[in-house]
Structures are given as C-alpha cells and as structure tokens.
Design an enzyme around this catalytic site. Sequence first.
Site, short mmCIF file in Angstrom:
data_model
loop_
_atom_site.label_atom_id
_atom_site.label_comp_id
_atom_site.label_asym_id
_atom_site.label_seq_id
_atom_site.Cartn_x
_atom_site.Cartn_y
_atom_site.Cartn_z
N CYS A 156 0.56 -1.12 -0.06
CA CYS A 156 0.75 0.01 -0.09
C CYS A 156 0.79 1.16 -0.53
CB CYS A 156 -0.44 -0.40 1.19
SG CYS A 156 -1.63 1.89 1.74
N CYS A 158 -0.05 4.05 2.38
CA CYS A 158 0.46 3.74 3.42
C CYS A 158 2.07 4.00 4.12
CB CYS A 158 0.33 2.15 4.46
SG CYS A 158 -0.92 1.44 3.40
#
Length: 310
Positions: A69, A72
């Site tokens: 991700c 993230c």
Amino acid sequence: MSEISPAALRGAVDLSSLRGRSTQQAAAASAAAPGIDDVVVDATDESFGQILELSRTVPVVVDLWAEWCGPCKQLSPIIEKVTRELGGRVLLAKVDVDANPQLAQGFRAQSIPMVVALIAGQPVPMFTGAVPETQVREVFAQLLQLAAQNGVTGTLPLGDGAAEPAEAPEEPPMPPLHAEAFAAIEAGDYAAAIVAYEKALAENPRDEEAIAGLGQVRLLDRVQGLDLQEARAAAAGAPLDVQAQFAVADLDLAGGHVDDAFGRLLDLFQSLPADERTPVRERLVELFGLIGASDPRVIAARNRLSSLLF
C-alpha cells in the site's frame, strides 16, 4: 474536520472475538506495561488483547496497513512521528492486514490506510487514506481531549530509548517531480499527482518509483468517493459491465482483498467476447504492478490469465 466520537464507529468495528482474549490476557498486559520500551509496537491477531487492555491506560492508535500500500508508506511515518513526540501519552499499534486477517475483519478495513483509536477498549474513528501532517496533529489533539473526557490520561512508563528514537540515516533528496506528486497526494489532489508522475515517466520511462507511484495514485483517484455497497450492488446487477466490475475490483484491492479483486477481473475476462477483453487484461496488468511480480497472488493470477489467453 468534525470532532471525533466513538459513536461514529458503532456497528462498523467488531472486536468481540478479541475482547475475550483481552480478558484472559489482562493480567499479562498489566504486567507487561511497565516493560514497554517503545511507543510504537507491531500488533498481531494473537497479541491484540493486550493492546485492548492498555487502551484503558492510554489511548491506542491502530494503524492498519500493508506492504503493497503506497499511501500507507506516506501516512505511517507521520503517525509514528506525532506519536513519539507525545512521550508515552499515546501508544501506536501497527497492524499488517495481510498477516493479521482477524484484525482486518474485526475493524472491517474496506480500504487502507485506515487509522482507528481505542479508548478504554472502545473504537474511535480517525481517518482513512493518506492525510497531511497538519490534519494528523489536529486529530491527535482531539483524541487526547476525548481520552481525558473518558478518564484515560495515563502515560506509558517508557525506557530512555523510547522517548528519543535513533536518528535515521539521512535520505537523498526526492526528485522534484516525485516531491511534487507526494505534496499533491498529501493535499488530496490526486489528479495533480498523476500529472507529476506522468511527467517523471516522460523524462525517464524506466523510473520504477514513478511507475509504482502512478499506479497507486490512479487507484486512489478511482476509488475516491465510491461507496462499496453501491458499487457491489451495481456490479451484481450488471455482471458484464466492465466499469462496474472495475469499481468493485479497485475497492477490493484498496481494502486489501487482493485475491477477490483478481478473481473478479479474471472471471470477467473469461466471460467477455474476445474482442472486448483488452481493457480487462490491461487493468489486471496494472493491478499486478501495484502488488508486485513476486507476490504469490500475482503469480497465481498471471498463470490463470495466461491459461485464458492461450
């Protein structure tokens, strides 16, 4: 941003399976607290009961993330920085959703990054997706106020090494177009980030970081504003509607449900006439790039795609 409130997550988070474990581990958690040597910990399905118990002493911020991700990786360092500055007044629990499916299910993490706090075991929403540092600080301040209102005002008894983390080695400066894209993402301007990454690739088509960043921000741009339930209903009602299936696959991937996203698109590819398959193949290849060629889920999906092509 509106004031955070535990009521906002009522029904959206189900930690009941972990609460039982919390009761069993309460004594262990109480004993463990004095030995905590950092304000940032990795939480697992097995250890989360202790985290729940510690939320009775200090507010706990839960950062749900995954290695693949991109947003993230932008948000997590900001959350960690702000947590460390508070010197033990907040504990940050990092949860890898791929490695801890029970926690991902309990928090109903439909998209990541997803950040939730716990105050005395009760979930409190913070934010979903990458947000700028100013917003992170604002929400942390609201969290501490809410914790004080609920009598959670402790400080973790940290060792000397926790308050001042080791200085990280200095990183080389980010290329200007990458920095421009990163700033745009922080501001929520995904269209501008896409333009910046496209310019970087025009200058260097082999820029792997720009390739990865472009794929990630395109995904963020596509899922922004989508409602998962509405998207699923539309896809169920039109199984051969490419755009409807793309929307659910994007939401699944953003939420960490990688196999579901790949399976949906492969089923769609198989069902379509040969002359209508190209956009689906191209979207699959794009999503493969987001997860990584060496990931077992990508390898399995590539093999199935190859079997459908030949």
